[in-house]
Design an enzyme around this catalytic site. Structure first.
Site, PDB file in Angstrom:
ATOM      1  N   ASN A 189     -22.586  21.755 107.247  1.00 22.61           N
ATOM      2  CA  ASN A 189     -21.491  21.781 106.270  1.00 22.61           C
ATOM      3  C   ASN A 189     -21.840  22.846 105.220  1.00 22.61           C
ATOM      4  OD1 ASN A 189     -19.584  21.293 104.306  1.00 22.61           O
ATOM      5  ND2 ASN A 189     -20.360  19.262 103.743  1.00 22.61           N
ATOM      6  N   LYS A 216     -20.070  23.923 102.939  1.00 29.69           N
ATOM      7  CA  LYS A 216     -19.381  23.621 101.667  1.00 29.69           C
ATOM      8  C   LYS A 216     -18.719  24.882 101.114  1.00 29.69           C
ATOM      9  CE  LYS A 216     -22.745  19.997 100.859  1.00 29.69           C
ATOM     10  NZ  LYS A 216     -23.289  19.028  99.928  1.00 29.69           N
ATOM     11  N   HIS A 261     -15.951  12.732 102.572  1.00 26.68           N
ATOM     12  CA  HIS A 261     -17.203  13.235 101.979  1.00 26.68           C
ATOM     13  C   HIS A 261     -17.297  12.779 100.516  1.00 26.68           C
ATOM     14  CE1 HIS A 261     -20.411  15.821 100.628  1.00 26.68           C
ATOM     15  NE2 HIS A 261     -20.703  16.020 101.904  1.00 26.68           N
ATOM     16  N   GLU A 293     -18.396  14.167  97.955  1.00 30.21           N
ATOM     17  CA  GLU A 293     -17.987  15.143  96.928  1.00 30.21           C
ATOM     18  C   GLU A 293     -16.483  15.101  96.713  1.00 30.21           C
ATOM     19  OE1 GLU A 293     -19.982  18.480  98.693  1.00 30.21           O
ATOM     20  OE2 GLU A 293     -21.917  17.639  98.073  1.00 30.21           O
ATOM     21  N   GLU A 342     -24.459   9.024 104.618  1.00 27.87           N
ATOM     22  CA  GLU A 342     -24.986   9.973 103.643  1.00 27.87           C
ATOM     23  C   GLU A 342     -25.175   9.293 102.289  1.00 27.87           C
ATOM     24  OE1 GLU A 342     -24.045  14.244 104.782  1.00 27.87           O
ATOM     25  OE2 GLU A 342     -22.322  13.547 103.662  1.00 27.87           O
ATOM     26  N   GLY A 356     -28.370  16.826  98.493  1.00 24.70           N
ATOM     27  CA  GLY A 356     -28.766  17.975  97.669  1.00 24.70           C
ATOM     28  C   GLY A 356     -29.889  17.691  96.691  1.00 24.70           C
ATOM     29  N   SER A 365     -30.092  15.841 102.383  1.00 28.66           N
ATOM     30  CA  SER A 365     -31.355  16.582 102.251  1.00 28.66           C
ATOM     31  C   SER A 365     -32.133  16.736 103.558  1.00 28.66           C
ATOM     32  CB  SER A 365     -32.245  15.954 101.178  1.00 28.66           C
ATOM     33  OG  SER A 365     -31.659  16.123  99.895  1.00 28.66           O
ATOM     34  N   GLY A 397     -26.203  19.844 104.901  1.00 23.26           N
ATOM     35  CA  GLY A 397     -25.496  20.624 103.892  1.00 23.26           C
ATOM     36  C   GLY A 397     -26.295  21.863 103.525  1.00 23.26           C
ATOM     37  N   GLY A 398     -26.993  21.785 102.385  1.00 20.06           N
ATOM     38  CA  GLY A 398     -27.715  22.930 101.830  1.00 20.06           C
ATOM     39  C   GLY A 398     -28.504  23.747 102.844  1.00 20.06           C
TER      40      GLY A 398
END
Ligand code: PEP
Length: 241
Positions: free
Chosen positions: A8, A10, A87, A89, A159, A165, A202, A223-224
């Site tokens: 992802n 983002k 999600h 966020e 998640e 993150g 993470s 993600g990151g």
């Protein structure tokens, strides 16, 4: 059974960065077990390189006056296989409710998309020992009204919000227990014993080997670390080994 690895990206990377990302990741990732979800405007670049592509959100209607939204019908017509819904966020910043998410899931499934449904507890909820309750609420509301055939196209991503993150992850035991809980929940509420569950929060190139020891896990939502092609490739290599 091979795992599924979803990246992802983002709202990260500009056009130049996308170009170098594609150069590094090219060739390595043409696997049906890897899905990349770039920011929507870059999706055609990934599609033209034959990646399996997902979109980070789709709306509940097929068409109409909804400025800024993308419909699952439009996404499907582009050849986008997956949509990420629920999600944290979007729940947090865009105030998406369980009911709204359920409607978007149904719309996406009607348009032949596969849906990655994200669920997870906040740190406060975890401290108050409310994790199971929160996950149960999110999952039963998200999947309400789905048929068994539709559930074939649903993947749950667990998640924990406090792990997103932050470079913090639950223990392997905690993740394994939660995966079991989610699978049992979906079996008992929806009579569907085969739901696939990913872990997200993470995941990186350093902890993937340890995380990959977890039994019962069907893959990862990254993600990151997926915004760095070298790190993402390492994660894919370990997860699909
Ligand atoms: C995510 O937001 O879905 C996620 C898993 O992010 P990160 O890997 O950066 O924690």
């Amino acid at each position: 059974m091979k795992k599924l690895v979803v990246g992802n990206l983002k709202m990260n990377l500009d056009l130049d960065q996308i170009a170098s990302y594609l150069e590094i990741i090219n060739e390595e990732v043409h696997s049906p077990h890897v899905v990349i979800c770039p920011t929507s405007i870059y999706i055609p670049y990934f599609l033209s390189h034959d990646y399996r592509v997902g979109i980070q959100n789709t709306f509940l209607a097929d068409e109409g006056a909804y400025t800024g939204e993308i419909s699952p019908k439009q996404a499907d017509s582009m050849g986008i296989a997956y949509t990420i819904l629920g999600h944290s966020e979007r729940r947090m910043y865009l105030k998406e409710t369980d009911d709204f998410i359920n409607k978007k899931i149904i719309a996406a499934l009607k348009n032949y998309m596969r849906v990655i449904v994200c669920v997870g507890e906040t740190l406060e909820e975890r401290k108050m020992l409310k994790t199971d309750r929160v996950i149960k609420r999110e999952i039963t509301n998200a999947l309400r009204g789905l048929t068994k055939e539709q559930l074939d196209n649903v993947v749950i991503a667990y998640e924990p919000i406090w792990a997103i993150g932050t470079n913090q992850t639950p223990t392997n035991k905690d993740i394994e227990d939660m995966i079991n809980y989610i699978k049992l929940l979906v079996e008992s509420y929806f009579n569907y014993p085969n739901i696939k569950v990913l872990y997200g929060g993470s995941v990186n190139e350093k902890n993937i080997t340890e995380l990959n020891k977890i039994k019962n896990l069907d893959g990862y939502l990254v993600g990151g670390a997926s915004t760095n092609p070298e790190k993402f490739l390492k994660i894919i290599e370990v997860a699909l080994s």
